[in-house]
Scaffold this motif. Sequence first.
Motif, mmCIF file in Angstrom:
data_model
loop_
_atom_site.group_PDB
_atom_site.id
_atom_site.type_symbol
_atom_site.label_atom_id
_atom_site.label_comp_id
_atom_site.label_asym_id
_atom_site.label_seq_id
_atom_site.Cartn_x
_atom_site.Cartn_y
_atom_site.Cartn_z
ATOM 1 N N GLY A 8 2.478 12.204 -9.537
ATOM 2 C CA GLY A 8 3.290 11.258 -9.422
ATOM 3 C C GLY A 8 4.091 9.814 -9.854
ATOM 4 O O GLY A 8 4.877 10.225 -10.400
ATOM 5 N N SER A 17 13.207 5.514 -8.949
ATOM 6 C CA SER A 17 11.715 5.434 -7.370
ATOM 7 C C SER A 17 10.827 6.622 -8.123
ATOM 8 O O SER A 17 11.534 7.708 -9.192
ATOM 9 C CB SER A 17 12.440 5.876 -6.611
ATOM 10 N N ARG A 19 7.645 8.411 -6.687
ATOM 11 C CA ARG A 19 5.956 8.397 -5.259
ATOM 12 C C ARG A 19 5.030 9.092 -6.185
ATOM 13 O O ARG A 19 5.155 10.492 -6.393
ATOM 14 C CB ARG A 19 6.891 9.213 -4.223
ATOM 15 N N SER A 21 0.895 9.544 -5.683
ATOM 16 C CA SER A 21 0.050 10.112 -4.681
ATOM 17 C C SER A 21 -1.638 9.875 -4.662
ATOM 18 O O SER A 21 -1.538 10.369 -6.300
ATOM 19 C CB SER A 21 0.015 11.578 -4.403
ATOM 20 N N PHE A 68 7.753 -2.184 -3.216
ATOM 21 C CA PHE A 68 6.619 -0.883 -3.679
ATOM 22 C C PHE A 68 6.252 -0.692 -0.988
ATOM 23 O O PHE A 68 6.027 -1.268 -0.598
ATOM 24 C CB PHE A 68 5.288 -1.292 -3.675
ATOM 25 N N THR A 69 6.215 0.776 -1.052
ATOM 26 C CA THR A 69 5.354 1.295 0.287
ATOM 27 C C THR A 69 4.154 1.599 0.133
ATOM 28 O O THR A 69 4.522 2.544 -0.036
ATOM 29 C CB THR A 69 6.465 1.239 1.237
ATOM 30 N N SER A 71 1.393 4.168 2.417
ATOM 31 C CA SER A 71 0.805 4.670 3.339
ATOM 32 C C SER A 71 0.513 5.901 3.485
ATOM 33 O O SER A 71 -0.461 6.030 1.896
ATOM 34 C CB SER A 71 2.240 5.166 3.704
ATOM 35 N N TYR A 80 -0.021 7.249 -0.072
ATOM 36 C CA TYR A 80 1.224 7.221 -1.281
ATOM 37 C C TYR A 80 1.293 5.761 -1.708
ATOM 38 O O TYR A 80 1.588 5.242 -0.780
ATOM 39 C CB TYR A 80 2.127 8.513 -0.409
ATOM 40 N N GLN A 82 4.893 4.866 -2.170
ATOM 41 C CA GLN A 82 6.417 4.702 -2.823
ATOM 42 C C GLN A 82 7.079 3.838 -3.682
ATOM 43 O O GLN A 82 6.953 2.247 -2.924
ATOM 44 C CB GLN A 82 7.252 4.795 -1.192
ATOM 45 N N MET A 83 7.876 3.664 -4.841
ATOM 46 C CA MET A 83 7.913 2.846 -5.968
ATOM 47 C C MET A 83 9.471 2.078 -5.907
ATOM 48 O O MET A 83 9.432 3.981 -6.413
ATOM 49 C CB MET A 83 7.103 2.358 -7.250
ATOM 50 N N ASN A 84 10.537 1.766 -5.130
ATOM 51 C CA ASN A 84 11.514 1.759 -5.444
ATOM 52 C C ASN A 84 12.141 0.866 -6.429
ATOM 53 O O ASN A 84 11.086 -0.207 -6.937
ATOM 54 C CB ASN A 84 12.127 1.596 -4.402
#
Length: 123
Positions: A8, A17, A19, A21, A68-69, A71, A80, A82-84
């Motif tokens: 990713g 952004s 994401r 994996s 960032f999140t 999960s 994952y 998630q990078m915004n």
Amino acid sequence: QVQLVESGGGFVQAGDSLRLSCAASGRTFSDYAVAWFRQAPTNKREFVAAITRGGGTTQYTDSVKGRFTISRDNAKNTVYLQMNSLKPEDTAVYYCAADRYGMGVQKEIYDYWGQGTQVTVSS
């Protein structure tokens, strides 16, 4: 033993952004806490985020909180990130790591590591 493969990464502009994996194979993935670390050229590997086995607890380094999140989907054996609102200072190779005994910020805790995926953020 568990094998980890990151994907990713890419080249993006500031504010974009991505994401990441981390796909696992081998032992039961839900037995492992998982973390993301990153390493920029000439820097040491630093903690980014971590998640417990069941996903109920997460932890982040201050510089990524709110952007960032982390999960996980244990049915898919995948974690994952998630990078915004990416910034140039987020540029690094991102690694996922797993440990059977719990999560933490020290890289020495983690027994299993992937090969990394490059994230480059241009200004």
